[in-house]
Design an enzyme around this catalytic site. Structure first.
Site, PDB file in Angstrom:
ATOM      1  N   ARG A 107      -2.776   1.629   9.598  1.00  0.00           N
ATOM      2  CA  ARG A 107      -2.054   2.895   9.816  1.00  0.00           C
ATOM      3  C   ARG A 107      -1.708   2.965  11.290  1.00  0.00           C
ATOM      4  O   ARG A 107      -2.573   2.939  12.140  1.00  0.00           O
ATOM      5  CB  ARG A 107      -2.921   4.094   9.422  1.00  0.00           C
ATOM      6  CG  ARG A 107      -2.377   5.398   9.999  1.00  0.00           C
ATOM      7  CD  ARG A 107      -3.025   6.621   9.455  1.00  0.00           C
ATOM      8  NE  ARG A 107      -2.668   6.830   8.064  1.00  0.00           N
ATOM      9  CZ  ARG A 107      -2.795   8.003   7.439  1.00  0.00           C
ATOM     10  NH1 ARG A 107      -3.277   9.041   8.060  1.00  0.00           N
ATOM     11  NH2 ARG A 107      -2.456   8.124   6.176  1.00  0.00           N
ATOM     12  N   HIS A 134       5.361   5.618   3.893  1.00  0.00           N
ATOM     13  CA  HIS A 134       3.994   5.830   3.404  1.00  0.00           C
ATOM     14  C   HIS A 134       3.944   5.375   1.938  1.00  0.00           C
ATOM     15  O   HIS A 134       3.827   6.196   1.036  1.00  0.00           O
ATOM     16  CB  HIS A 134       3.621   7.311   3.545  1.00  0.00           C
ATOM     17  CG  HIS A 134       2.154   7.592   3.492  1.00  0.00           C
ATOM     18  ND1 HIS A 134       1.208   6.608   3.299  1.00  0.00           N
ATOM     19  CD2 HIS A 134       1.459   8.759   3.603  1.00  0.00           C
ATOM     20  CE1 HIS A 134       0.004   7.170   3.296  1.00  0.00           C
ATOM     21  NE2 HIS A 134       0.125   8.462   3.484  1.00  0.00           N
ATOM     22  N   GLN A 137       1.142   6.461  -0.576  1.00  0.00           N
ATOM     23  CA  GLN A 137       1.257   7.857  -0.998  1.00  0.00           C
ATOM     24  C   GLN A 137       2.247   7.980  -2.160  1.00  0.00           C
ATOM     25  O   GLN A 137       1.969   8.658  -3.157  1.00  0.00           O
ATOM     26  CB  GLN A 137       1.718   8.710   0.187  1.00  0.00           C
ATOM     27  CG  GLN A 137       1.813  10.192  -0.138  1.00  0.00           C
ATOM     28  CD  GLN A 137       0.459  10.815  -0.402  1.00  0.00           C
ATOM     29  OE1 GLN A 137      -0.465  10.642   0.377  1.00  0.00           O
ATOM     30  NE2 GLN A 137       0.317  11.523  -1.507  1.00  0.00           N
ATOM     31  N   ASP A 229       5.860  18.495   2.821  1.00  0.00           N
ATOM     32  CA  ASP A 229       4.930  17.841   3.739  1.00  0.00           C
ATOM     33  C   ASP A 229       4.966  18.630   5.047  1.00  0.00           C
ATOM     34  O   ASP A 229       5.815  19.517   5.229  1.00  0.00           O
ATOM     35  CB  ASP A 229       5.342  16.367   3.940  1.00  0.00           C
ATOM     36  CG  ASP A 229       4.362  15.579   4.798  1.00  0.00           C
ATOM     37  OD1 ASP A 229       3.211  16.043   4.979  1.00  0.00           O
ATOM     38  OD2 ASP A 229       4.740  14.494   5.293  1.00  0.00           O
ATOM     39  N   CYS A 269       1.244  15.871   0.103  1.00  0.00           N
ATOM     40  CA  CYS A 269       0.396  14.694   0.325  1.00  0.00           C
ATOM     41  C   CYS A 269      -0.894  15.040   1.063  1.00  0.00           C
ATOM     42  O   CYS A 269      -1.839  14.252   1.031  1.00  0.00           O
ATOM     43  CB  CYS A 269       1.178  13.642   1.100  1.00  0.00           C
ATOM     44  SG  CYS A 269       1.748  14.243   2.706  1.00  0.00           S
ATOM     45  N   ARG A 297      -4.701   8.724  -5.008  1.00  0.00           N
ATOM     46  CA  ARG A 297      -4.609   7.681  -3.976  1.00  0.00           C
ATOM     47  C   ARG A 297      -5.597   6.568  -4.308  1.00  0.00           C
ATOM     48  O   ARG A 297      -5.292   5.384  -4.173  1.00  0.00           O
ATOM     49  CB  ARG A 297      -4.918   8.267  -2.589  1.00  0.00           C
ATOM     50  CG  ARG A 297      -3.899   9.261  -2.062  1.00  0.00           C
ATOM     51  CD  ARG A 297      -2.596   8.584  -1.730  1.00  0.00           C
ATOM     52  NE  ARG A 297      -2.770   7.547  -0.730  1.00  0.00           N
ATOM     53  CZ  ARG A 297      -2.855   7.731   0.583  1.00  0.00           C
ATOM     54  NH1 ARG A 297      -2.708   8.945   1.081  1.00  0.00           N
ATOM     55  NH2 ARG A 297      -3.011   6.718   1.413  1.00  0.00           N
TER      56      ARG A 297
HETATM   57  N1   CP Z   1      -2.003  11.823   2.614  1.00  0.00           N
HETATM   58  C1   CP Z   1      -2.641  11.057   3.541  1.00  0.00           C
HETATM   59  O1   CP Z   1      -2.251   9.941   3.833  1.00  0.00           O
HETATM   60  O2   CP Z   1      -3.763  11.629   4.055  1.00  0.00           O
HETATM   61  P1   CP Z   1      -4.599  11.099   5.300  1.00  0.00           P
HETATM   62  O3   CP Z   1      -3.746  11.272   6.520  1.00  0.00           O
HETATM   63  O4   CP Z   1      -5.817  11.996   5.327  1.00  0.00           O
HETATM   64  O5   CP Z   1      -4.959   9.664   5.082  1.00  0.00           O
HETATM   65  N1  NVA Z   2       4.173  13.042   7.435  1.00  0.00           N
HETATM   66  C1  NVA Z   2       2.761  13.120   7.714  1.00  0.00           C
HETATM   67  C2  NVA Z   2       1.970  12.548   6.574  1.00  0.00           C
HETATM   68  C3  NVA Z   2       0.482  12.584   6.739  1.00  0.00           C
HETATM   69  C4  NVA Z   2      -0.244  11.940   5.586  1.00  0.00           C
HETATM   70  C5  NVA Z   2       2.459  12.392   9.018  1.00  0.00           C
HETATM   71  O1  NVA Z   2       3.026  11.318   9.235  1.00  0.00           O
HETATM   72  O2  NVA Z   2       1.682  12.910   9.804  1.00  0.00           O
END
Ligand code: CP
Ligand code: NVA
Length: 310
Positions: A107, A134, A137, A229, A269, A297
């Site tokens: 990530r 993502h 997700q 989101d 999400c 997930r």
């Molecule tokens: N939805 C999601 O990816 O959550 P986190 O940021 O907690 O991993």
């Molecule tokens: N769009 C958000 C998603 C978090 C899971 C971000 O990138 O912070």
């Protein structure tokens, strides 16, 4: 899923519509088996390294638990504790890790960096979120929609909010399963043109309808599900106040939910900010499936891990 063995998952466009549908099917099976107490230790002896340059709750825990349930192990690495955080090249990091572990989940901010890592790694690399995509997700979201609404080719999902990483992967997913996806964002926050290009061919092939509106009321008409989101993603903290103003008309509240079908579900999400992109009434109300999405997930990623490593 034989065809996926050894592959990366950098974006959902890495996979064919058939592969994505097969992954969802496998996730359904794994979920059922887990609920029935059936043990599956197909990943015994396998180790997943997880690299985090951004915070995470769901991605971190669901990948860790997924590996554990499949009999494998995991390592959590943060850039701060790794030499690559102080200048070791990605290439050397990728080559080193490939000698120890069976897959790498990452990530981070830049999609390009994930691609660079994958280029030099000899083990599968999984995108656990970048600024651009993502994919994990979206897999979980398709699973959730299928559980709630059945045949995905007949589902209309409306996404209201920021044209961000989550939306980009949802666009890929919707295109692959032949879904209808309507999108409403404020001016200046549209999904990237590049993503429209990426879905064009697949959408034609599957019959998916992906439509854009600026007006959220228009976008959610007759929708089976409304998805939103955060307005400010990780890395956009300084834009929070400006975004709060720019997105004011895009909050998912009771009024907006009423424009959709009476049995429409609400999706997010997570993490969510009550009073900003969604009201507490909606996200904590009977139409919300956000914790089912979060749980999924785990099941979707177990399907992915099994397919890439099994
Ligand atoms: N939805 C999601 O990816 O959550 P986190 O940021 O907690 O991993
Ligand atoms: N769009 C958000 C998603 C978090 C899971 C971000 O990138 O912070």
């Amino acid at each position: 899923l034989q065809g996926l063995k050894g592959k990366d998952c950098l974006t959902l466009t890495d996979y064919t519509p058939e592969e994505i549908q097969a992954l969802i099917k496998l996730a359904v099976k794994l979920k059922q088996e887990q609920k029935a107490g059936v043990k599956n230790t197909a990943l015994q002896g396998k180790v997943l390294a997880m690299m985090f340059d951004k915070p995470s709750t769901r991605t971190r825990v669901s990948f860790a638990v997924g590996m554990a349930q499949l009999g494998g192990q995991f390592l959590e690495l943060s850039s701060k504790e790794m030499q690559y955080g102080r200048g070791e090249s990605l290439e050397d990091t990728a080559r080193t890790l490939s000698g120890y572990v069976d897959a790498i989940m990452i990530r981070t901010f830049s999609q390009q960096m994930v691609e660079e890592l994958a280029k030099h790694a000899t083990v599968p690399v999984i995108n656990g979120l970048t600024d651009l995509y993502h994919p994990c997700q979206a897999l979980a979201d398709l699973l959730t929609l299928m559980e709630e609404k059945g045949d995905l080719s007949r589902v209309k999902l409306a996404y209201v909010g920021d044209g961000n990483n989550v939306l980009h992967s949802l666009m890929h997913g919707a295109a692959a399963v032949g879904m209808t996806l309507t999108i409403a964002t404020p001016k200046g926050y549209e999904p990237l043109p590049k993503v429209w290009d990426e879905i064009e061919k697949v959408a034609k092939q599957t019959g998916a309808q992906i439509q854009f509106y600026y007006d959220p009321m228009e976008a959610v008409k007759e929708a089976d599900a409304i998805y939103t989101d955060v307005w400010a993603s990780m890395g956009q903290e300084e834009e929070k106040e400006k975004r709060k103003k720019d997105f004011a008309e895009y909050q998912v509240n009771e009024t907006l939910m009423k424009q959709a079908k009476a049995d429409a579900i609400f999706m997010h999400c997570l993490p969510a900010y009550r009073g900003l992109e969604v009201t507490a009434e909606v996200i904590d109300g009977p139409q919300s499936v956000v914790f089912q999405q979060a749980e999924n997930r785990l099941h979707a990623q177990k399907a992915l891990l099994l397919s890439l490593l099994g």
